[in-house]
Design an enzyme around this catalytic site. Structure first.
Site, PDB file in Angstrom:
ATOM      1  N   HIS A 363      29.976  47.372  39.756  1.00 18.23           N
ATOM      2  CA  HIS A 363      30.544  48.039  38.590  1.00 18.23           C
ATOM      3  C   HIS A 363      29.901  49.369  38.273  1.00 18.23           C
ATOM      4  O   HIS A 363      30.533  50.256  37.718  1.00 18.23           O
ATOM      5  CB  HIS A 363      30.611  47.069  37.414  1.00 18.23           C
ATOM      6  CG  HIS A 363      31.746  46.125  37.632  1.00 18.23           C
ATOM      7  ND1 HIS A 363      31.564  44.905  38.247  1.00 18.23           N
ATOM      8  CD2 HIS A 363      33.079  46.268  37.436  1.00 18.23           C
ATOM      9  CE1 HIS A 363      32.752  44.325  38.384  1.00 18.23           C
ATOM     10  NE2 HIS A 363      33.684  45.118  37.898  1.00 18.23           N
ATOM     11  N   GLU A 604      44.038  38.521  42.397  1.00 21.21           N
ATOM     12  CA  GLU A 604      42.769  38.900  43.016  1.00 21.21           C
ATOM     13  C   GLU A 604      42.045  37.705  43.638  1.00 21.21           C
ATOM     14  O   GLU A 604      40.927  37.816  44.095  1.00 21.21           O
ATOM     15  CB  GLU A 604      41.871  39.646  42.021  1.00 21.21           C
ATOM     16  CG  GLU A 604      41.743  39.013  40.660  1.00 21.21           C
ATOM     17  CD  GLU A 604      40.913  39.870  39.698  1.00 21.21           C
ATOM     18  OE1 GLU A 604      40.333  40.868  40.113  1.00 21.21           O
ATOM     19  OE2 GLU A 604      40.850  39.486  38.522  1.00 21.21           O
TER      20      GLU A 604
HETATM   21  C1  PEP Z   1      39.706  44.228  41.306  1.00 18.24           C
HETATM   22  O1  PEP Z   1      39.095  43.176  41.494  1.00 18.24           O
HETATM   23  O2  PEP Z   1      40.322  44.834  42.198  1.00 18.24           O
HETATM   24  C2  PEP Z   1      39.693  44.864  39.974  1.00 18.24           C
HETATM   25  C3  PEP Z   1      40.439  45.911  39.723  1.00 18.24           C
HETATM   26  O3  PEP Z   1      38.866  44.332  39.031  1.00 18.24           O
HETATM   27  P1  PEP Z   1      37.277  44.547  38.951  1.00 18.24           P
HETATM   28  O4  PEP Z   1      36.917  45.598  39.961  1.00 18.24           O
HETATM   29  O5  PEP Z   1      36.957  44.947  37.568  1.00 18.24           O
HETATM   30  O6  PEP Z   1      36.746  43.203  39.305  1.00 18.24           O
HETATM   31 MG    MG Z   2      38.483  41.995  39.818  1.00 19.79          MG
END
Ligand code: PEP
Ligand code: MG
Length: 755
Positions: A363, A604
């Site tokens: 993140h 996902e």
């Molecule tokens: C993903 O998993 O592609 C997504 C957009 O969510 P995050 O990156 O916040 O897990």
């Molecule tokens: Mg995600």
């Protein structure tokens, strides 16, 4: 044996330089294995192996003995990448005799490769007089030593280079670079600033200072403060502790008076290191002396030294002025850059980020992309302690970091920055133009965000709205869960900034690598654990407050779209929908005038791919989160630099899964968007257009590039390219083919700049 190995690795890690590290290795291994000779050979830029250190052969041969590729037993070990254990080396056809070594008197030979990141970087050799093979135990010991030392040697070697001990101009662009992972695109040339967790003495970097007198004064002040602190503590506990335990304080005070510690620190400061760096160096040296002692009581004294060091460090840090000395071109460097660490920095001064841990989809990398900061993640070999204040180039395209770069490297990167500048000026011209393919197909481009601070560039980007607002970021930078009104205000600002364009607010997706400081989750396997919708369904009070805040924020704007993360089965979706309807009903009862927002599900998790149809028919849209989908389909942790080379969303399995989602949603006439990082990858965008995906959401920095791709390609051509890709069986051919297509469409700049 384990303990011996651990100590050896620790000593090597703390070595002053490469020569010191290698000398520790040869002396220790020779003694532990009780052999006549131990030597280390390292590979140079021309693939020759140089004798770098020996205990047993003639010292004068060090640096002189050089085995060309294919020459001698050492090269044989390297080319086979496996150990060679010989009764008599002299009798082997590959044996190459160097008179200066004096090795003609040694028969038994055992050589094992030192392998780092799949490359043989050196060979560790032991030799003995008599003609007899080394036994299995010796062989496995040497293999273990070499495996453990590979990373440590690479570390010290690079640190050595950086510290300017190898004066020569590197022969290749690579020679002072560390390979990590691309975190956020772009190039930054600046000065490294190492940030480390307070009170972690081992993490304190070296830092060059000019005002030695002032630094000495700071140290004396901290020392006096600790002395005083210990005296007070000692007095306070005088009657409460038995005399033997109480004597500990006297021992501490004695240590503080010990010239070898305090004078050692003073002398390191006098050589130009700042007080905290000098303290770390001397404390670690002393700690090590204690740790090497056989007596367990004495070994524990090493802990006391560290404790003392920590106390002095705390005072040095307390007296340090708030960090106002960030230069204007600071590259933030740390063992593990965290989102909150980044959020704490003076943003106008940070131009790039390097983190030893983490990867592209961590993140913090996502945050760096939102802020437009070129970033390299997973730079595991970075000698963090030695690079503070040094010139650094961050190549966020290739994932490389150049330390104290040579003139040639600097020149190359200046040129690349100019090319980038030209490209971004060209792309600026696209701002007001639609993202439309050559055959008139309109693609909707949205941005991903999660920070109020990055709203302005987002609004100016020409995006048609927000395709993913990660609500966890406002949760992460607080000391407690934000309340309903607090959340409503944040969401209102976001919705207002884009109204009437759509804004997708995703419900809280914490867990995995996104921790809330006030809601700790301890798990063995957090990405497969309590995460996203699983947490919020278990805590409907958190979910309901968030939904109410979102709904209330949308009053009068009606551009709210809600997105549910980590849905892995239909029951989770129906439960979530139930709670959303409950919150909606309650607000209507309260007299609020709210329209029901559009609701979508993130795809996902692999199970959601196979149930995409069942999910699609219950909601208004699907959004594919390729970051997690790739991690779960390929079983590759998105944060783990060691397996990052295996992580690629262009993997045929990911492409096929996405095709299946699009087809399932089509049956129910529901739109599909992509909001993972894949949407911002120019090569991947061709395939997404080919699949018929009509909306893409990405970081603001990627948007102009993707628009450029879309405007230079017909939908028909994209579909043809997709059909070629669908018969390819491996990710490397797919990527190479797509880059070729970008070149042919006149979009090579995207590939070249991001070389
Ligand atoms: C993903 O998993 O592609 C997504 C957009 O969510 P995050 O990156 O916040 O897990
Ligand atoms: Mg995600």
């Amino acid at each position: 044996m384990l303990e011996t190995l651990r100590r050896l690795v620790q000593e090597v890690n703390q070595a002053r330089n490469l020569d010191h590290a290698l000398s520790i290795i040869v002396h220790s291994v020779k003694a532990i294995m009780d052999v006549a000779v131990c030597s280390v050979y390292l590979r140079d830029n021309s693939n020759a192996f140089i004798l770098m250190a020996t205990d047993g052969l003639q010292e004068k041969a060090v640096g002189k003995v050089r085995l060309q590729e294919g020459e001698g037993l050492v090269s044989l070990v390297a080319s086979r990448a496996e150990p060679i254990n010989l009764r008599s080396a002299l009798a082997h056809r590959n044996y190459h005799y160097f008179p200066e070594t004096g090795e003609e008197s040694y028969h038994a030979f055992l050589g094992v490769p030192i392998i780092h990141h799949r490359k043989v970087v050196g060979v560790l050799v032991v030799q003995d007089r008599d003609a007899q093979s080394f036994n299995e135990e010796s062989e496995t010991f040497l293999i273990t030593v070499a495996a453990q030392l590979a990373g440590a040697i690479a570390h010290v070697e690079i640190g050595n280079d950086v510290a300017g001990q190898n004066e020569t101009e590197p022969a290749t662009l690579d020679s002072r670079s560390i390979t990590g992972l691309p975190g956020a695109a772009g190039v930054a040339m600046g000065v490294a600033r190492v940030v480390y967790p307070l009170a972690d003495i081992a993490a304190v970097p070296d830092r060059q200072i000019t005002d030695i007198a002032a630094e000495l004064e700071k140290f004396e002040k901290a020392l006096a403060a600790v002395r005083q602190e210990l005296r007070i503590m000692s007095q306070r506990l005088e009657d409460k502790l038995p005399s033997q335990e109480h004597a500990l304080f006297d021992a501490y005070l004695l240590m503080l008076e010990s010239d070898s510690i305090t004078d050692g620190i003073r002398s390191a400061i006098e050589k130009g290191n700042w007080a905290a760096g000098a303290l770390r160096k001397v404390i670690q040296e002393h700690e090590q002396v204690f740790q090497e002692m056989e007596d367990s009581y004495m070994r524990e004294r090493g802990d006391d030294v560290r404790d003392l060091g920590r106390r002095i460090l705390m005072h040095l840090q307390q007296d340090a002025p708030a960090d106002t000395d960030f230069s204007e071109n600071t590259i933030l460097v740390s063992e593990e850059v965290t989102p909150s660490m980044l959020a704490d920095m003076p943003m106008d001064r940070i131009i790039g980020v390097v983190s030893v841990r983490g990867s592209r989809t961590s993140h913090v990398a996502i945050l760096a992309r939102a802020l437009g900061l070129p970033t390299v993640m997973g730079a595991e070999d970075l000698p963090v302690r030695h690079i503070d204040g040094r010139e650094v180039i961050v190549d966020g395209y290739s994932g490389r970091v150049y330390l104290s770069p040579s003139k040639t490297v600097r020149r190359e990167y200046r040129e690349l920055l100019n090319q980038e500048q030209e490209l971004s000026e060209e792309l600026q011209g696209l701002k007001g133009l639609p993202a439309e393919t050559l055959d008139g197909e309109k693609i909707h481009l949205y941005v991903n965000t999660g920070l109020l601070a990055d709203m302005t560039p987002t609004q100016e980007s020409g995006a048609e709205g927000i395709g993913l607002y990660r609500t966890e970021f406002p949760f992460m930078i607080r000391q407690r869960f934000p309340g309903e009104d607090e959340q409503r205000n944040i969401y209102r600002q976001v919705l207002e900034s884009f109204a009437p364009d759509p804004v997708v607010l995703r419900t809280l997706d914490v867990g995995g690598d996104k921790a809330l400081p006030y809601f700790p989750i301890e798990e063995e396997n957090p990405f497969l654990g309590w995460r996203g919708i699983r947490i919020t369904l278990d805590h409907p009070e958190i979910f309901l407050v968030q939904i109410r805040a979102m709904l209330r924020a949308s009053v009068g704007l009606n551009n709210l779209n809600i997105l549910l993360p980590m849905i892995s089965d239909v029951a989770e979706l129906t439960d979530s929908l139930g709670l959303i309807h409950q919150a909606y009903g309650e607000l209507l009862e309260d007299g609020e005038n709210i329209e029901m927002p559009r609701i979508g599900v993130m795809i996902e998790v692999p199970s959601a791919v196979y149930q995409a149809g069942s999910l699609a028919r219950r909601v208004d849209y699907l959004s594919i989160g390729t970051n997690d989908l790739t991690q779960y389909l390929l079983a590759v942790d998105r944060n783990n630099a060691r397996v990052a080379a295996l992580y690629d969303s262009l993997h045929p399995a990911v492409i096929r899964a996405m095709m299946q989602v699009v087809e399932s949603a089509r049956v129910y006439d529901k739109p599909v968007s992509v909001c993972g990082e894949m949407a911002g990858d120019p090569a991947a965008a061709i395939l997404l257009v080919g699949m018929g995906i009509e909306s893409l959401s990405m970081s603001v920095a990627s948007l102009p590039r993707i628009k450029w791709v879309i405007r230079n390609l017909s939908r028909e051509r994209a579909t043809e390219i997709l059909s070629v890709v669908l018969i390819m069986e491996d990710v490397h051919s797919i990527r190479a083919y797509l880059h070729e297509q970008l070149e042919q469409a006149g979009l090579g700049g995207l590939v070249r700049v991001g070389k």
